[in-house]
Design a protein around this motif. Structure first.
Motif, PDB file in Angstrom:
ATOM      1  N   ARG A   1     -79.971  -0.688  17.236  1.00  0.00           N
ATOM      2  CA  ARG A   1     -80.737   0.485  17.672  1.00  0.00           C
ATOM      3  C   ARG A   1     -80.169   1.103  18.944  1.00  0.00           C
ATOM      4  N   ASP A   2     -79.849   0.265  19.914  1.00  0.00           N
ATOM      5  CA  ASP A   2     -79.471   0.778  21.234  1.00  0.00           C
ATOM      6  C   ASP A   2     -78.001   1.149  21.364  1.00  0.00           C
ATOM      7  N   THR A   3     -77.186   0.745  20.420  1.00  0.00           N
ATOM      8  CA  THR A   3     -75.756   1.062  20.535  1.00  0.00           C
ATOM      9  C   THR A   3     -75.295   2.129  19.552  1.00  0.00           C
ATOM     10  N   PHE A   4     -76.141   2.487  18.603  1.00  0.00           N
ATOM     11  CA  PHE A   4     -75.703   3.403  17.529  1.00  0.00           C
ATOM     12  C   PHE A   4     -75.204   4.741  18.070  1.00  0.00           C
ATOM     13  N   GLU A   5     -76.002   5.404  18.897  1.00  0.00           N
ATOM     14  CA  GLU A   5     -75.622   6.735  19.380  1.00  0.00           C
ATOM     15  C   GLU A   5     -74.355   6.678  20.226  1.00  0.00           C
ATOM     16  N   ALA A   6     -74.253   5.691  21.100  1.00  0.00           N
ATOM     17  CA  ALA A   6     -73.069   5.577  21.951  1.00  0.00           C
ATOM     18  C   ALA A   6     -71.823   5.319  21.112  1.00  0.00           C
ATOM     19  N   GLU A   7     -71.943   4.471  20.097  1.00  0.00           N
ATOM     20  CA  GLU A   7     -70.801   4.194  19.228  1.00  0.00           C
ATOM     21  C   GLU A   7     -70.369   5.452  18.477  1.00  0.00           C
ATOM     22  N   GLN A   8     -71.334   6.248  18.043  1.00  0.00           N
ATOM     23  CA  GLN A   8     -71.000   7.486  17.336  1.00  0.00           C
ATOM     24  C   GLN A   8     -70.289   8.470  18.253  1.00  0.00           C
ATOM     25  N   ARG A   9     -70.726   8.556  19.506  1.00  0.00           N
ATOM     26  CA  ARG A   9     -70.062   9.452  20.465  1.00  0.00           C
ATOM     27  C   ARG A   9     -68.628   9.014  20.722  1.00  0.00           C
TER      28      ARG A   9
END
Length: 258
Positions: A121-129
């Motif tokens: 949950r907490d790493t998904f957006e950062a990984e996508q960026r």
């Protein structure tokens, strides 16, 4: 596959499984192989015989076939910890390093030292960026100032994400203390990727959580020889120095009184 259960290179003390410097005690804590070698060898032979690691499942899942370890995965470390419970009975725990074919958890094996749901949950957006920046970098000519700037930003974002991931790990010891991974690390320098994911930390973490007193731990390599040639199928190895040794001083602390 043929296996050689005892290392013959003379590169380590075969009686010591894992060790680490404890800043609190100003000494090294260690755990012997002890009674764990036999159960570890039995696990190795069972994996070879059954061809899978999901022993508890009524039907084999193709994801958990040992064939995975002969391909691009190039093998993996597995470990067994033998411990005494509060009633005095002897129990054995088992673990695999990292993920098994992208799975963090397999029934019957020690879980990771972090909440995997929170991790996703907490790493998904950062990984996508970070991935998006990588794609953008690929489309910019080499030597371009804008490309160099984006590379710098991606490295900074990756470093921040890794720090956040490390903070998710919770490392217990046998004094009843649990701390985030960064507070358990001994020594200077950055924390290597994968710290806390090896067999020994997983096994010690589970033992501490269950109130068990470890008696011995043994780790072996299963699968295709790794690219550097330092790991061969069926051989037993001690816990690694670059990652495990830096946190095991904390995790083994209090074991003498357990």
């Amino acid at each position: 596959m043929p296996h050689t259960p005892v290392d013959t290179n003379g590169e380590f003390d075969p009686t010591v499984s894992c060790r680490g410097w404890c800043a609190r005690c100003a000494r090294e804590h260690s755990l012997p192989v002890g009674p764990a070698r036999g159960p570890a060898l039995a696990l190795l032979e069972r994996m070879e015989r059954e061809g899978r690691v999901d022993f508890e499942a009524p039907e084999p899942d193709p994801r958990f076939s040992v064939g995975y370890l002969d391909g691009e995965a190039r093998g993996q470390m597995f470990g067994v910890l033998v411990a005494r419970d509060k009633a005095g009975a002897t129990v054995a725990l088992k673990a695999f390093s990292g993920q098994y074919n992208s799975a963090w958890e397999v029934e019957g094996w020690a879980p990771p030292l972090l909440d995997t749901a929170r991790f996703r949950r907490d790493t998904f957006e950062a990984e996508q960026r970070i991935k998006a920046m990588g794609r953008e970098i690929a489309g910019i000519p080499a030597g371009s100032p804008s490309r160099d700037l984006l590379i710098y930003r991606r490295k900074a974002a990756s470093r921040t994400l890794m720090q956040e991931i490390h903070a998710m790990y919770r490392l217990p010891n046998f004094r009843g203390e649990t701390v985030p991974l960064p507070l358990a690390v001994h020594g200077d320098g950055g924390v290597p990727t994968g710290t806390g994911d090896c067999c020994a930390p997983k096994l010690l973490g589970l033992a501490a959580a269950q109130g068990l007193a470890p008696l011995g731990l043994a780790e072996f390599y299963f699968g295709r020889t790794n690219r550097s040639g330092t790991r061969e199928h069926g051989r037993f190895y001690p816990s690694c120095l670059d990652k495990c040794a830096r946190i095991l001083g904390h995790m083994l602390c209090g074991l003498e009184d357990a």
